[in-house]
Write an enzyme that holds these catalytic residues in place. Structure first.
Site, short mmCIF file in Angstrom:
data_model
loop_
_atom_site.label_atom_id
_atom_site.label_comp_id
_atom_site.label_asym_id
_atom_site.label_seq_id
_atom_site.Cartn_x
_atom_site.Cartn_y
_atom_site.Cartn_z
N HIS A 14 0.88 -1.19 0.00
CA HIS A 14 0.00 0.00 0.00
C HIS A 14 0.90 1.23 0.00
CE1 HIS A 14 -3.78 2.20 1.62
NE2 HIS A 14 -2.88 3.12 1.30
N HIS A 16 1.50 5.41 -1.74
CA HIS A 16 1.10 6.54 -2.58
C HIS A 16 2.37 7.10 -3.22
CE1 HIS A 16 -2.95 6.50 -0.90
NE2 HIS A 16 -2.33 6.11 0.19
N ASN A 42 -5.28 6.97 -6.01
CA ASN A 42 -5.95 8.24 -5.67
C ASN A 42 -5.13 9.43 -6.16
OD1 ASN A 42 -3.93 7.88 -3.72
ND2 ASN A 42 -5.06 9.00 -2.15
N LYS A 99 -9.09 -0.48 -5.61
CA LYS A 99 -9.14 0.16 -4.29
C LYS A 99 -10.44 0.95 -4.17
CE LYS A 99 -7.73 1.99 -0.39
NZ LYS A 99 -6.57 2.83 -0.17
N HIS A 136 -10.50 0.99 1.89
CA HIS A 136 -10.23 1.99 2.94
C HIS A 136 -11.41 1.84 3.90
CE1 HIS A 136 -8.55 5.90 4.49
NE2 HIS A 136 -9.64 5.70 5.20
N HIS A 171 -4.54 -0.54 6.04
CA HIS A 171 -4.07 0.22 7.21
C HIS A 171 -4.99 0.08 8.43
CE1 HIS A 171 -6.83 2.95 5.24
NE2 HIS A 171 -5.95 3.41 4.40
N ASP A 244 1.40 2.64 3.50
CA ASP A 244 0.56 3.83 3.33
C ASP A 244 1.42 5.08 3.35
OD1 ASP A 244 -1.71 5.31 2.88
OD2 ASP A 244 -2.34 5.35 4.97
N HIS A 248 3.18 14.49 1.36
CA HIS A 248 2.56 15.78 1.00
C HIS A 248 3.64 16.84 1.19
CE1 HIS A 248 -1.70 14.48 0.93
NE2 HIS A 248 -1.35 13.64 1.89
C1 NCD Z 1 -3.51 9.05 1.95
C2 NCD Z 1 -3.03 10.07 0.92
O1 NCD Z 1 -2.48 11.12 1.29
O2 NCD Z 1 -3.16 9.80 -0.28
N1 NCD Z 1 -3.62 9.71 3.23
C3 NCD Z 1 -3.63 9.13 4.45
O3 NCD Z 1 -3.84 9.84 5.43
N2 NCD Z 1 -3.39 7.85 4.61
C4 NCD Z 1 -4.80 8.41 1.54
C5 NCD Z 1 -5.20 7.21 2.36
O4 NCD Z 1 -4.65 6.12 2.22
O5 NCD Z 1 -6.10 7.35 3.19
ZN ZN Z 2 -3.22 5.08 1.63
#
Ligand code: NCD
Ligand code: ZN
Length: 355
Positions: A14, A16, A42, A99, A136, A171, A244, A248
């Site tokens: 998992h 991003h 996403n 997902k 999720h 998660h 996860d 950012h």
């Molecule tokens: C994830 C994201 O920033 O894409 N954020 C998070 O808090 N985990 C999205 C997600 O997996 O919920």
């Molecule tokens: Zn995530």
């Protein structure tokens, strides 16, 4: 005392990886520690068609160096508009999983699913195509600490109605979720993040507000964290790594209306080695990071290895404008440089003690 660790590279089930410049910045951290990673869809716009999926895979692959030997496992977003025909297209495009985000539950989940029941034909198609359904598992609008628990009835229903569908509760953060997954059939598993094995809600808001550990689902109580750690170190194949890691830019975290997501990728294996060692279960690390996920997804075990050694080092405050998990922390385990190797060069396959 063990001073060297040699394990199969991780499969991060998992992650991003984002897009554009951020993708280029974050990808090397994952490619150097993981042989494969399940890439979340996403993005903006989201991965909804087989073309989206192919284009996203290409944009990741273009940035990889040959020596990385990293394989992105692709996912698509299960949307209210997803059809069984689209599921078949995704399968043909080489998708690994779909997902599902309940509408508005987390970062970039707008346009998500409001009524999970309406998608039964889609789950059926995924079951037939051998695609994993990643959930999720939170109910938006419920009090934050109870959102995951509120979702568990839906998980039980889906598992009952689709006994051959592989389902992952992503998660997991609560003792309730661990209990539920344990009681369901082997087709239902849960990913656990590195940060939820370490932190509780107090690390987020107990003293001064720390936006860098604010994520969805939010970290819960000490008893929940203990249950997650017990599950991760238990050697039960239903629980495996899904970091996860969700980067950012610092300005999107340190502001009013800060984004949810913890960026664990740069420190993933050092954090996990430290966590498993503190729990007295370093011997269970490799199966959690590199075996159970592959087995659940019916993938061959990866044949690459990575080494860590005992050396104290301090995590940077930022990597490319993103604050990593445990920034400034002194770790006991360090990734050995150029530690990635293939089976051909090495013979030992498990964590080894050199002391
Ligand atoms: C994830 C994201 O920033 O894409 N954020 C998070 O808090 N985990 C999205 C997600 O997996 O919920
Ligand atoms: Zn995530």
């Amino acid at each position: 005392m063990t001073s060297n660790l040699r394990i199969r590279k991780a499969d991060d089930m998992h992650i991003h990886l984002r897009q554009g410049e951020l993708l280029a910045k974050v990808l090397p951290h994952t490619a150097s520690q993981c042989a494969r990673a399940l890439v979340m869809p996403n993005t903006t716009p989201p991965i909804v068609t087989a073309d989206d999926l192919n284009n996203y895979r290409n944009s990741i692959q273009k940035l990889l160096k040959t020596e990385d030997a990293f394989v992105p496992l692709m996912t698509f977003r299960v949307m209210p508009t997803t059809t069984p025909a689209m599921v078949k297209d995704h399968k043909r495009a080489g998708a690994t999983a779909g997902k599902l985000y309940p509408e508005g539950v987390t970062t970039n989940s707008e346009g998500g699913v409001k009524d999970l029941q309406t998608l039964y034909p889609v789950y059926k198609a995924m079951e037939e195509e051998g695609l994993v359904l990643c959930l999720h598992g939170e109910v938006p609008g419920v009090f934050s600490l109870d959102r995951e628990t509120a979702f568990l009835e839906t998980l039980r229903t889906l598992a009952k109605d689709f006994p051959k569908l592989k389902i992952v509760l992503e998660h997991a953060t609560t003792a309730d979720a661990i209990d539920t997954v344990l009681k369901l059939s082997a087709n239902v598993a849960a990913t656990l993040t590195a940060h939820h094995l370490r932190i509780t809600l107090d690390d987020v808001i107990g003293d001064k507000l720390n936006p860098h550990v604010f994520c969805k689902p939010i970290a819960k109580r000490p008893a929940d964290r203990d249950a997650l750690l017990k599950a991760a170190t238990s050697g039960n194949p239903k629980f495996f790594l899904g970091s996860d890691s969700a980067p950012h830019p610092v300005e999107s975290k340190e502001c009013a209306c800060g984004a949810a997501g913890v960026y664990t990728a740069p420190v993933l294996l050092p954090v996990l080695a430290e966590t498993f060692e503190s729990a007295g279960h370093l011997d269970k690390l490799e199966s959690f990071t590199s075996r159970f996920g592959a087995e659940f997804y019916r993938l061959p075990l990866n044949e690459q290895y990575i080494e860590l050694h005992r050396e104290s080092w301090t995590v940077e405050n930022q990597y490319g404008g993103v604050v990593p998990f445990m920034a400034g922390h002194r770790f006991a385990w360090k990734l050995s440089s150029a530690s990635s190797s293939s089976k051909a060069n090495k013979t030992k396959q498990t964590a080894k003690s050199s002391a």
